[in-house]
Design a protein around this motif. Structure first.
Motif, PDB file in Angstrom:
ATOM      1  N   THR A 336       0.842  -1.186   0.000  1.00  0.00           N
ATOM      2  CA  THR A 336       0.000   0.000   0.000  1.00  0.00           C
ATOM      3  C   THR A 336       0.885   1.245   0.000  1.00  0.00           C
ATOM      4  OG1 THR A 336      -1.923   1.010   1.087  1.00  0.00           O
ATOM      5  CG2 THR A 336      -0.167   0.206   2.530  1.00  0.00           C
ATOM      6  N   ALA A 337       0.262   2.401  -0.096  1.00  0.00           N
ATOM      7  CA  ALA A 337       0.994   3.660  -0.014  1.00  0.00           C
ATOM      8  C   ALA A 337       1.422   3.920   1.424  1.00  0.00           C
ATOM      9  CB  ALA A 337       0.120   4.807  -0.506  1.00  0.00           C
ATOM     10  N   ARG A 338       2.530   4.624   1.589  1.00  0.00           N
ATOM     11  CA  ARG A 338       3.011   4.890   2.945  1.00  0.00           C
ATOM     12  C   ARG A 338       1.997   5.674   3.793  1.00  0.00           C
ATOM     13  NH1 ARG A 338       6.994   3.701   5.746  1.00  0.00           N
ATOM     14  NH2 ARG A 338       8.032   2.786   3.928  1.00  0.00           N
ATOM     15  N   PRO A 339       1.319   6.702   3.263  1.00  0.00           N
ATOM     16  CA  PRO A 339       0.312   7.362   4.102  1.00  0.00           C
ATOM     17  C   PRO A 339      -0.784   6.407   4.576  1.00  0.00           C
ATOM     18  CG  PRO A 339       0.867   8.751   2.240  1.00  0.00           C
ATOM     19  CD  PRO A 339       1.508   7.426   1.983  1.00  0.00           C
ATOM     20  N   THR A 340      -1.164   5.447   3.739  1.00  0.00           N
ATOM     21  CA  THR A 340      -2.159   4.462   4.147  1.00  0.00           C
ATOM     22  C   THR A 340      -1.595   3.555   5.226  1.00  0.00           C
ATOM     23  OG1 THR A 340      -3.103   4.506   1.918  1.00  0.00           O
ATOM     24  CG2 THR A 340      -3.715   2.659   3.329  1.00  0.00           C
ATOM     25  N   LYS A 341      -0.345   3.145   5.088  1.00  0.00           N
ATOM     26  CA  LYS A 341       0.283   2.315   6.114  1.00  0.00           C
ATOM     27  C   LYS A 341       0.380   3.070   7.441  1.00  0.00           C
ATOM     28  CE  LYS A 341       4.284  -0.459   7.410  1.00  0.00           C
ATOM     29  NZ  LYS A 341       4.342   0.130   8.760  1.00  0.00           N
ATOM     30  N   GLN A 342       0.703   4.347   7.369  1.00  0.00           N
ATOM     31  CA  GLN A 342       0.793   5.131   8.597  1.00  0.00           C
ATOM     32  C   GLN A 342      -0.561   5.207   9.294  1.00  0.00           C
ATOM     33  OE1 GLN A 342       2.471   8.667   6.842  1.00  0.00           O
ATOM     34  NE2 GLN A 342       4.579   8.047   7.277  1.00  0.00           N
ATOM     35  N   LEU A 343      -1.615   5.310   8.521  1.00  0.00           N
ATOM     36  CA  LEU A 343      -2.957   5.295   9.097  1.00  0.00           C
ATOM     37  C   LEU A 343      -3.255   3.920   9.689  1.00  0.00           C
ATOM     38  CD1 LEU A 343      -5.604   6.774   9.586  1.00  0.00           C
ATOM     39  CD2 LEU A 343      -6.328   6.132   7.278  1.00  0.00           C
ATOM     40  N   ALA A 344      -2.840   2.865   9.001  1.00  0.00           N
ATOM     41  CA  ALA A 344      -3.021   1.505   9.513  1.00  0.00           C
ATOM     42  C   ALA A 344      -2.240   1.305  10.811  1.00  0.00           C
ATOM     43  CB  ALA A 344      -2.584   0.488   8.464  1.00  0.00           C
ATOM     44  N   ASP A 345      -1.061   1.920  10.891  1.00  0.00           N
ATOM     45  CA  ASP A 345      -0.282   1.854  12.132  1.00  0.00           C
ATOM     46  C   ASP A 345      -1.075   2.456  13.286  1.00  0.00           C
ATOM     47  OD1 ASP A 345       1.801   0.782  10.657  1.00  0.00           O
ATOM     48  OD2 ASP A 345       2.959   2.652  10.570  1.00  0.00           O
ATOM     49  N   ARG A 346      -1.643   3.627  13.064  1.00  0.00           N
ATOM     50  CA  ARG A 346      -2.357   4.346  14.117  1.00  0.00           C
ATOM     51  C   ARG A 346      -3.623   3.614  14.539  1.00  0.00           C
ATOM     52  NH1 ARG A 346      -3.189  10.492  12.499  1.00  0.00           N
ATOM     53  NH2 ARG A 346      -4.116  10.434  14.597  1.00  0.00           N
ATOM     54  N   LEU A 347      -4.247   2.920  13.597  1.00  0.00           N
ATOM     55  CA  LEU A 347      -5.498   2.222  13.891  1.00  0.00           C
ATOM     56  C   LEU A 347      -5.283   0.819  14.439  1.00  0.00           C
ATOM     57  CD1 LEU A 347      -7.536   3.349  10.751  1.00  0.00           C
ATOM     58  CD2 LEU A 347      -7.862   4.117  13.115  1.00  0.00           C
ATOM     59  N   GLY A 348      -4.036   0.382  14.509  1.00  0.00           N
ATOM     60  CA  GLY A 348      -3.734  -0.931  15.055  1.00  0.00           C
ATOM     61  C   GLY A 348      -3.771  -2.067  14.057  1.00  0.00           C
ATOM     62  N   TYR A 349      -4.068  -1.782  12.790  1.00  0.00           N
ATOM     63  CA  TYR A 349      -4.150  -2.844  11.794  1.00  0.00           C
ATOM     64  C   TYR A 349      -2.770  -3.440  11.507  1.00  0.00           C
ATOM     65  CZ  TYR A 349      -8.677  -0.595  10.822  1.00  0.00           C
ATOM     66  OH  TYR A 349      -9.928  -0.042  10.933  1.00  0.00           O
ATOM     67  N   SER A 350      -1.753  -2.592  11.454  1.00  0.00           N
ATOM     68  CA  SER A 350      -0.405  -3.058  11.134  1.00  0.00           C
ATOM     69  C   SER A 350       0.082  -4.063  12.169  1.00  0.00           C
ATOM     70  CB  SER A 350       0.572  -1.880  11.056  1.00  0.00           C
ATOM     71  OG  SER A 350       0.179  -0.957  10.074  1.00  0.00           O
ATOM     72  N   ALA A 351      -0.173  -3.788  13.440  1.00  0.00           N
ATOM     73  CA  ALA A 351       0.277  -4.686  14.508  1.00  0.00           C
ATOM     74  C   ALA A 351      -0.376  -6.056  14.376  1.00  0.00           C
ATOM     75  CB  ALA A 351      -0.027  -4.071  15.867  1.00  0.00           C
ATOM     76  N   VAL A 352      -1.655  -6.078  14.045  1.00  0.00           N
ATOM     77  CA  VAL A 352      -2.361  -7.345  13.882  1.00  0.00           C
ATOM     78  C   VAL A 352      -1.776  -8.127  12.708  1.00  0.00           C
ATOM     79  CG1 VAL A 352      -4.575  -8.404  13.283  1.00  0.00           C
ATOM     80  CG2 VAL A 352      -4.501  -6.496  14.899  1.00  0.00           C
ATOM     81  N   ILE A 353      -1.563  -7.430  11.598  1.00  0.00           N
ATOM     82  CA  ILE A 353      -1.047  -8.073  10.390  1.00  0.00           C
ATOM     83  C   ILE A 353       0.361  -8.615  10.612  1.00  0.00           C
ATOM     84  CG2 ILE A 353      -0.239  -7.571   8.040  1.00  0.00           C
ATOM     85  CD1 ILE A 353      -2.708  -5.650   7.843  1.00  0.00           C
ATOM     86  N   GLU A 354       1.211  -7.811  11.221  1.00  0.00           N
ATOM     87  CA  GLU A 354       2.596  -8.227  11.411  1.00  0.00           C
ATOM     88  C   GLU A 354       2.732  -9.307  12.476  1.00  0.00           C
ATOM     89  OE1 GLU A 354       4.311  -4.400  12.005  1.00  0.00           O
ATOM     90  OE2 GLU A 354       4.286  -3.917   9.863  1.00  0.00           O
ATOM     91  N   SER A 355       1.864  -9.286  13.477  1.00  0.00           N
ATOM     92  CA  SER A 355       1.910 -10.350  14.490  1.00  0.00           C
ATOM     93  C   SER A 355       1.480 -11.688  13.905  1.00  0.00           C
ATOM     94  CB  SER A 355       1.032  -9.989  15.688  1.00  0.00           C
ATOM     95  OG  SER A 355      -0.337  -9.979  15.319  1.00  0.00           O
ATOM     96  N   ALA A 356       0.736 -11.648  12.802  1.00  0.00           N
ATOM     97  CA  ALA A 356       0.333 -12.875  12.115  1.00  0.00           C
ATOM     98  C   ALA A 356       1.422 -13.397  11.193  1.00  0.00           C
ATOM     99  CB  ALA A 356      -0.947 -12.633  11.323  1.00  0.00           C
TER     100      ALA A 356
END
Length: 411
Positions: A336-356
């Motif tokens: 995805t685009a970095r601004p979208t990833k940064q939003l995903a980071d803030r919303l907790g989505y990145s942590a869920v994805i990376e922990s998987a």
């Protein structure tokens, strides 16, 4: 071509050698296509960013323009790079490649171009208005901008888009002109469609039909009651990839469709045609994908990827929902685009994805990253990704629904 005093000054070097070179490129392009004048553009999107595609010659060209004082005059963003700018090591990118890729991005940055490396600039701030003239080069984004937004752009090459960024102008030809945006082929869709994968299949069917006719057609599509942003994103990518199309009208959905009546010349898209497209895009696989139950011979897949074109935040959220509390068994890239990833980071989505165990990568995608020798078989919801996976890398391909791709990564 009639140039204004400002444009003539650019051509004569009044703003330095880089702007002069840029105006020379645009003047030559305008002469080839019979443009009578230049148009001001409000935004630019430049392709030719991955070092995997540019090589040393491309890097040298960019450095020369930056050294020559080249500066972007309008909002300008970039296509995906060959790696995640910050997390390239975790994706297995070679350090030598990473160094060269950084030099490419530094050259663009010196020219005042935003290193927002994405094929979906309209999702991260480079969003033109209806009727605005722009100069974009990524094929799926060009199709989306022309069709879904109603802005006006040709499918620029990397150099011509960059030239537009450095001057603020583009030649007035092609889809910038009213007469070239008129539809000339009706496409009657008689098959139900649902999801990014099936809209991608529609793009294959229509794209192949356009290619067979051998002329630059603007399709007017009827029979689709609704389409989400994500489905249109997928359709644009597929139509541009398989048919080279940069503009379509979709009755009741795209803004310019109401300006026209369906043309008399028409083709029909049946359920059988969609099923044939599904079979063809999976023909490289030893176990073709079934359109009835979307089942796969999972052991053959060694790479799962979503994000071609780059994912919306809604798609990232859905992946996080499906992965929560689970562990992937295959290499799984979510791009995805970095601004979208940064939003995903803030919303907790990145942590869920990376922990998987999945990899949420910004700035890049499976098409432009230097990974051809690392995998042999791909599962994705993107018809465009399938095209390049097979044509560029020689991988076998499995086109599956979005949720099914996530489930494949878990098997």
């Amino acid at each position: 071509m009639i140039l204004t005093p400002e444009q003539s000054s650019l051509l004569n070097g009044g703003r330095g050698p880089a702007a002069r070179k840029a105006m020379q490129i645009l003047a030559a392009l305008g002469k080839i296509y019979g443009a009578e004048r230049m148009l001001p553009v409000s935004s630019v999107q430049v392709s030719g960013v991955s070092y995997d595609n540019l090589g040393d010659a491309g890097l040298e060209f960019l450095a020369e323009l930056a050294d020559g004082g080249g500066k972007a005059c309008v909002l300008t963003t970039l296509n995906p790079a060959g790696m995640d700018i910050e997390a390239w090591q975790s994706l297995g990118i070679d350090s030598g490649f990473a160094q060269r890729q950084q030099q490419v991005l530094e050259a663009f940055s010196r020219m005042g171009i935003l290193a927002t490396c994405t094929c979906t600039p309209y999702l991260v701030g480079n969003l033109p208005h209806f009727g605005e003239h722009i100069a974009w080069s990524e094929s799926s984004a060009v199709c989306f901008a022309n069709s879904v937004i109603g802005a006006r752009t040709n499918r620029e090459g990397g150099p011509s888009a960059l030239a537009a960024a450095l001057t603020g102008f583009t030649p007035a030809y092609g889809y910038h002109l009213d007469q070239n945006r008129i539809p000339n082929l009706t496409v009657n869709v008689a098959s139900p469609l649902n999801g990014s994968d099936e809209f991608g299949l529609l793009g294959i069917v229509i794209g192949n039909a356009l290619e067979k006719r051998g002329s630059k057609l603007v399709p007017y599509i009827v029979g689709i009651p609704s389409a989400s942003l994500e489905e249109l994103k997928s359709f644009c990518a597929s139509l541009a990839t398989y048919g080279g199309a940069a503009l379509f009208h979709m009755q009741g959905i795209t803004p310019e469709a109401s300006f026209y009546q369906p043309p008399s010349d028409s083709i029909l898209v049946t359920q059988q045609a969609i099923e044939a497209a599904a079979k063809s895009v999976n023909s490289a696989s030893s176990s073709p994908f079934s359109t009835e139950n979307h089942s796969l011979a999972s052991p053959s897949i060694d790479f799962v990827t979503l994000g071609c074109p780059h994912l919306s935040i809604r798609e990232v959220a859905r992946i996080a929902e499906l992965l929560r509390g689970q562990q992937v068994k295959r290499e799984f890239w979510i791009t995805t685009a970095r601004p979208t990833k940064q939003l995903a980071d803030r919303l907790g989505y990145s942590a869920v994805i990376e922990s998987a165990g999945a990899r949420l990568a910004a700035d890049t995608c499976c098409v432009v990253a230097p990974i051809s020798r690392r995998f042999s078989s791909i599962a994705t919801d993107s018809a465009k990704a399938c095209y390049y996976a097979f044509a560029k890398n020689g991988w076998s391909t499995h086109l599956v629904p979005f949720d099914q791709a996530v489930r494949e990564a878990l098997k």
